[in-house]
Write a protein that holds these residues in place. Structure first.
Motif, PDB file in Angstrom:
ATOM      1  N   ASP A 290       0.475  -1.859  -0.310  1.00 24.90           N
ATOM      2  CA  ASP A 290      -0.002   0.072   0.299  1.00 24.90           C
ATOM      3  C   ASP A 290       0.269   1.196  -0.328  1.00 24.90           C
ATOM      4  O   ASP A 290       0.771   2.351  -0.915  1.00 24.90           O
ATOM      5  CB  ASP A 290      -0.883  -0.017   1.162  1.00 24.90           C
ATOM      6  CG  ASP A 290      -1.784  -0.565   1.349  1.00 24.90           C
ATOM      7  OD1 ASP A 290      -2.466  -1.499  -0.525  1.00 24.90           O
ATOM      8  OD2 ASP A 290      -2.500  -1.436   1.975  1.00 24.90           O
ATOM      9  N   ALA A 291       2.208   0.873  -0.119  1.00 26.03           N
ATOM     10  CA  ALA A 291       3.061   2.336   0.866  1.00 26.03           C
ATOM     11  C   ALA A 291       3.716   2.904  -0.326  1.00 26.03           C
ATOM     12  O   ALA A 291       3.416   4.373  -1.233  1.00 26.03           O
ATOM     13  CB  ALA A 291       3.711   1.825   1.438  1.00 26.03           C
ATOM     14  N   LEU A 292       3.867   2.102  -1.135  1.00 24.96           N
ATOM     15  CA  LEU A 292       4.558   1.898  -2.522  1.00 24.96           C
ATOM     16  C   LEU A 292       3.341   2.578  -3.914  1.00 24.96           C
ATOM     17  O   LEU A 292       3.511   3.803  -4.193  1.00 24.96           O
ATOM     18  CB  LEU A 292       4.912   0.284  -3.642  1.00 24.96           C
ATOM     19  CG  LEU A 292       5.621   1.029  -4.511  1.00 24.96           C
ATOM     20  CD1 LEU A 292       6.521   1.721  -5.140  1.00 24.96           C
ATOM     21  CD2 LEU A 292       5.787  -0.270  -5.598  1.00 24.96           C
ATOM     22  N   ALA A 293       2.165   1.557  -3.326  1.00 27.32           N
ATOM     23  CA  ALA A 293       0.923   2.140  -4.188  1.00 27.32           C
ATOM     24  C   ALA A 293       0.667   3.655  -4.525  1.00 27.32           C
ATOM     25  O   ALA A 293       0.031   4.647  -4.795  1.00 27.32           O
ATOM     26  CB  ALA A 293      -0.298   1.689  -4.143  1.00 27.32           C
ATOM     27  N   ALA A 294       0.604   4.592  -3.014  1.00 32.70           N
ATOM     28  CA  ALA A 294       0.059   5.521  -2.648  1.00 32.70           C
ATOM     29  C   ALA A 294       1.460   7.148  -3.010  1.00 32.70           C
ATOM     30  O   ALA A 294       1.039   7.346  -3.640  1.00 32.70           O
ATOM     31  CB  ALA A 294       0.315   5.523  -0.792  1.00 32.70           C
ATOM     32  N   ARG A 295       3.053   6.279  -2.871  1.00 38.56           N
ATOM     33  CA  ARG A 295       3.835   7.084  -3.779  1.00 38.56           C
ATOM     34  C   ARG A 295       3.304   7.367  -5.664  1.00 38.56           C
ATOM     35  O   ARG A 295       4.305   8.152  -5.985  1.00 38.56           O
ATOM     36  CB  ARG A 295       5.205   6.893  -3.282  1.00 38.56           C
ATOM     37  CG  ARG A 295       5.212   6.456  -1.604  1.00 38.56           C
ATOM     38  CD  ARG A 295       7.102   6.017  -1.465  1.00 38.56           C
ATOM     39  NE  ARG A 295       7.771   6.614  -2.228  1.00 38.56           N
ATOM     40  CZ  ARG A 295       8.936   6.705  -1.909  1.00 38.56           C
ATOM     41  NH1 ARG A 295       9.190   5.464  -1.233  1.00 38.56           N
ATOM     42  NH2 ARG A 295       9.657   7.388  -2.901  1.00 38.56           N
ATOM     43  N   CYS A 296       3.509   6.499  -6.057  1.00 37.21           N
ATOM     44  CA  CYS A 296       2.748   6.422  -7.417  1.00 37.21           C
ATOM     45  C   CYS A 296       2.253   7.649  -8.091  1.00 37.21           C
ATOM     46  O   CYS A 296       1.466   7.697  -7.473  1.00 37.21           O
ATOM     47  CB  CYS A 296       2.604   4.745  -7.861  1.00 37.21           C
ATOM     48  SG  CYS A 296       3.776   3.527  -7.882  1.00 37.21           S
ATOM     49  N   ASP A 297       2.904   7.568  -9.323  1.00 32.01           N
ATOM     50  CA  ASP A 297       1.515   8.401 -10.190  1.00 32.01           C
ATOM     51  C   ASP A 297       0.571   8.483 -10.222  1.00 32.01           C
ATOM     52  O   ASP A 297      -0.085   9.212 -10.534  1.00 32.01           O
ATOM     53  CB  ASP A 297       2.533   9.176 -11.435  1.00 32.01           C
ATOM     54  CG  ASP A 297       3.653   9.696 -11.072  1.00 32.01           C
ATOM     55  OD1 ASP A 297       3.952  10.318 -10.194  1.00 32.01           O
ATOM     56  OD2 ASP A 297       4.842   9.701 -12.236  1.00 32.01           O
ATOM     57  N   ARG A 298       0.128   6.988 -10.521  1.00 29.63           N
ATOM     58  CA  ARG A 298      -0.917   6.641 -10.413  1.00 29.63           C
ATOM     59  C   ARG A 298      -1.276   5.601 -10.666  1.00 29.63           C
ATOM     60  O   ARG A 298      -0.700   4.535  -9.958  1.00 29.63           O
ATOM     61  CB  ARG A 298      -1.517   7.064 -12.000  1.00 29.63           C
ATOM     62  CG  ARG A 298      -2.870   6.329 -12.532  1.00 29.63           C
ATOM     63  CD  ARG A 298      -3.017   7.396 -13.923  1.00 29.63           C
ATOM     64  NE  ARG A 298      -2.548   7.144 -15.083  1.00 29.63           N
ATOM     65  CZ  ARG A 298      -2.067   5.948 -16.014  1.00 29.63           C
ATOM     66  NH1 ARG A 298      -3.742   5.580 -16.179  1.00 29.63           N
ATOM     67  NH2 ARG A 298      -2.109   5.647 -16.701  1.00 29.63           N
ATOM     68  N   THR A 299      -2.343   4.803  -9.864  1.00 25.38           N
ATOM     69  CA  THR A 299      -2.563   3.253  -9.514  1.00 25.38           C
ATOM     70  C   THR A 299      -4.378   3.139  -9.821  1.00 25.38           C
ATOM     71  O   THR A 299      -4.920   3.251  -9.726  1.00 25.38           O
ATOM     72  CB  THR A 299      -3.246   3.291  -8.267  1.00 25.38           C
ATOM     73  OG1 THR A 299      -2.016   3.652  -6.830  1.00 25.38           O
ATOM     74  CG2 THR A 299      -3.997   2.199  -7.235  1.00 25.38           C
ATOM     75  N   ILE A 300      -4.228   1.474 -10.644  1.00 23.65           N
ATOM     76  CA  ILE A 300      -4.903   1.285 -11.407  1.00 23.65           C
ATOM     77  C   ILE A 300      -5.457   0.337 -10.297  1.00 23.65           C
ATOM     78  O   ILE A 300      -4.583  -0.701 -10.096  1.00 23.65           O
ATOM     79  CB  ILE A 300      -3.886   0.200 -12.636  1.00 23.65           C
ATOM     80  CG1 ILE A 300      -3.713   1.316 -13.176  1.00 23.65           C
ATOM     81  CG2 ILE A 300      -4.876   0.342 -12.941  1.00 23.65           C
ATOM     82  CD1 ILE A 300      -4.327   2.521 -13.889  1.00 23.65           C
ATOM     83  N   HIS A 301      -6.659  -0.076  -9.972  1.00 22.74           N
ATOM     84  CA  HIS A 301      -7.742  -0.862  -9.027  1.00 22.74           C
ATOM     85  C   HIS A 301      -7.679  -1.482  -9.960  1.00 22.74           C
ATOM     86  O   HIS A 301      -8.948  -1.302 -11.022  1.00 22.74           O
ATOM     87  CB  HIS A 301      -8.588  -0.422  -8.191  1.00 22.74           C
ATOM     88  CG  HIS A 301      -8.093   0.619  -7.671  1.00 22.74           C
ATOM     89  ND1 HIS A 301      -7.610   0.719  -5.707  1.00 22.74           N
ATOM     90  CD2 HIS A 301      -7.215   1.860  -7.644  1.00 22.74           C
ATOM     91  CE1 HIS A 301      -7.189   1.498  -5.829  1.00 22.74           C
ATOM     92  NE2 HIS A 301      -6.979   1.985  -6.275  1.00 22.74           N
ATOM     93  N   LEU A 302      -7.545  -3.400  -9.950  1.00 23.75           N
ATOM     94  CA  LEU A 302      -8.192  -4.106 -10.738  1.00 23.75           C
ATOM     95  C   LEU A 302      -9.261  -5.576 -10.209  1.00 23.75           C
ATOM     96  O   LEU A 302      -8.582  -5.973  -9.107  1.00 23.75           O
ATOM     97  CB  LEU A 302      -7.257  -4.979 -10.943  1.00 23.75           C
ATOM     98  CG  LEU A 302      -7.694  -6.272 -12.772  1.00 23.75           C
ATOM     99  CD1 LEU A 302      -7.846  -5.438 -13.856  1.00 23.75           C
ATOM    100  CD2 LEU A 302      -6.428  -6.443 -12.716  1.00 23.75           C
ATOM    101  N   ILE A 303     -10.400  -5.581 -10.413  1.00 28.69           N
ATOM    102  CA  ILE A 303     -11.209  -6.144  -9.891  1.00 28.69           C
ATOM    103  C   ILE A 303     -12.163  -6.904 -10.133  1.00 28.69           C
ATOM    104  O   ILE A 303     -12.383  -7.115 -11.281  1.00 28.69           O
ATOM    105  CB  ILE A 303     -12.323  -5.571  -7.983  1.00 28.69           C
ATOM    106  CG1 ILE A 303     -10.769  -4.472  -7.879  1.00 28.69           C
ATOM    107  CG2 ILE A 303     -12.927  -5.871  -8.105  1.00 28.69           C
ATOM    108  CD1 ILE A 303     -10.988  -5.134  -6.520  1.00 28.69           C
TER     109      ILE A 303
END
Length: 225
Positions: free
Chosen positions: A198-211
Motif C-alpha cells: 500500500d505504501a508503494l501504491a500511495a507514492r505512485c503517480d497513478r494507481t490502477i485498481h483491478l477487481i
C-alpha cells in the motif's frame, strides 16, 4: 507509450481479463493493485507481450504487437520492455556484471560496450564493489538492484515489475522503491508495478485498481458502496 484496447484473456473456462482499456504514459510510475486472483499478473504479462490476448489490441510505442511474428515479437520485447520479478531470477553461474550484460548481448551489442553499460548501471545502483560477485554472494536487496540494472540495460521504454519488493525486508524494500522514483526523475524511466504494498501504491503517480478482471473507476467503486 502502452495502450490496451478491450483486452480479454481466458485460461480454459476462466475469464481472467474482461475488457481492459488502459493507457500508460511516458515518465510515470503506475501501480496495479487488487486482490489475489484479480488478474494483475496476467494483465502485466499481456502488457509485456509475454501473453497474447484472446481479444483486443496491445500497442507499444505505436506498434500493434498483433502484427508481429514470434521472432519479431521477441526482438521487439528485448528492445522496448524491461522486466523485474519478485525473485530476481539472476543466472547463478554468472556474476552481477555478466547478468546485466546478457540482454544487451542478445540484442547484438558488442561485449565491450555491453560491459561498459553494465558497469555504468551497477555504479548508478551503488554496486561497484559487487560487480564480480555471483548471486549467491549478494544480499536480497543487492540482487534485486542487479535485476533492475539488467532490466535497464537496453534502455527500454517501460519497465514492468511484478511484486518487485515482495521478498525484501523493510529496509531493502524502501531502498528499492526510492530507486524506482530516482530512475523516473533522473532517467525519465516509466514503470508499471504490480504490488500488494500500500505504501508503494500511495507514492505512485497513478494507481490502477483491478477487481475480478476489470479496472475499477471511481464511478464503479461508488456503485458498490
Amino acid at each position: 507509450m502502452i495502450e490496451l484496447r478491450d483486452i480479454h484473456k481466458s485460461f480454459g473456462s476462466l475469464h481472467v481479463l474482461k475488457g481492459i482499456d488502459l493507457s500508460i504514459h511516458p515518465h510515470e510510475v503506475v501501480s496495479i493493485v487488487g486482490p489475489s486472483g484479480a488478474g494483475k499478473t496476467t494483465l502485466l504479462q499481456v502488457m509485456g507481450t509475454l501473453l497474447r490476448p484472446d481479444k483486443g489490441n496491445v500497442i507499444v510505442g505505436g506498434t500493434d504487437i498483433s502484427t508481429l511474428r514470434q521472432k519479431q515479437l521477441a526482438l521487439f520485447r528485448g528492445q522496448h520492455l524491461g522486466f523485474v520479478f519478485q525473485f530476481h531470477q539472476l543466472l547463478p553461474e554468472f556474476t552481477a556484471e555478466e547478468n546485466v550484460m546478457i540482454p544487451a548481448l542478445i540484442q547484438g551489442v558488442s561485449r565491450s560496450e555491453a560491459r561498459k553499460q553494465a558497469l555504468d548501471l551497477l555504479h548508478f545502483m551503488g554496486l561497484d564493489e559487487r560487480a564480480h560477485h555471483k548471486p549467491a554472494e549478494l544480499s536480497g536487496g543487492e540482487a534485486q538492484r542487479v535485476a533492475v540494472a539488467r532490466a535497464l540495460i537496453n534502455r527500454p521504454s517501460v519497465i514492468l515489475a511484478d511484486e518487485p519488493s515482495g521478498s525484501l525486508d523493510s529496509h531493502n524494500k524502501d531502498e528499492l522503491h526510492q530507486l524506482f522514483f530516482r530512475l523516473r526523475d533522473e532517467m525519465n524511466q516509466t514503470f508499471v508495478i504490480v504490488t500488494h504494498d500500500d505504501a508503494l501504491a500511495a507514492r505512485c503517480d497513478r494507481t490502477i485498481h483491478l477487481i475480478d478482471g476489470k479496472i475499477q473507476t471511481p464511478e464503479t467503486q461508488s456503485l458498490e458502496i
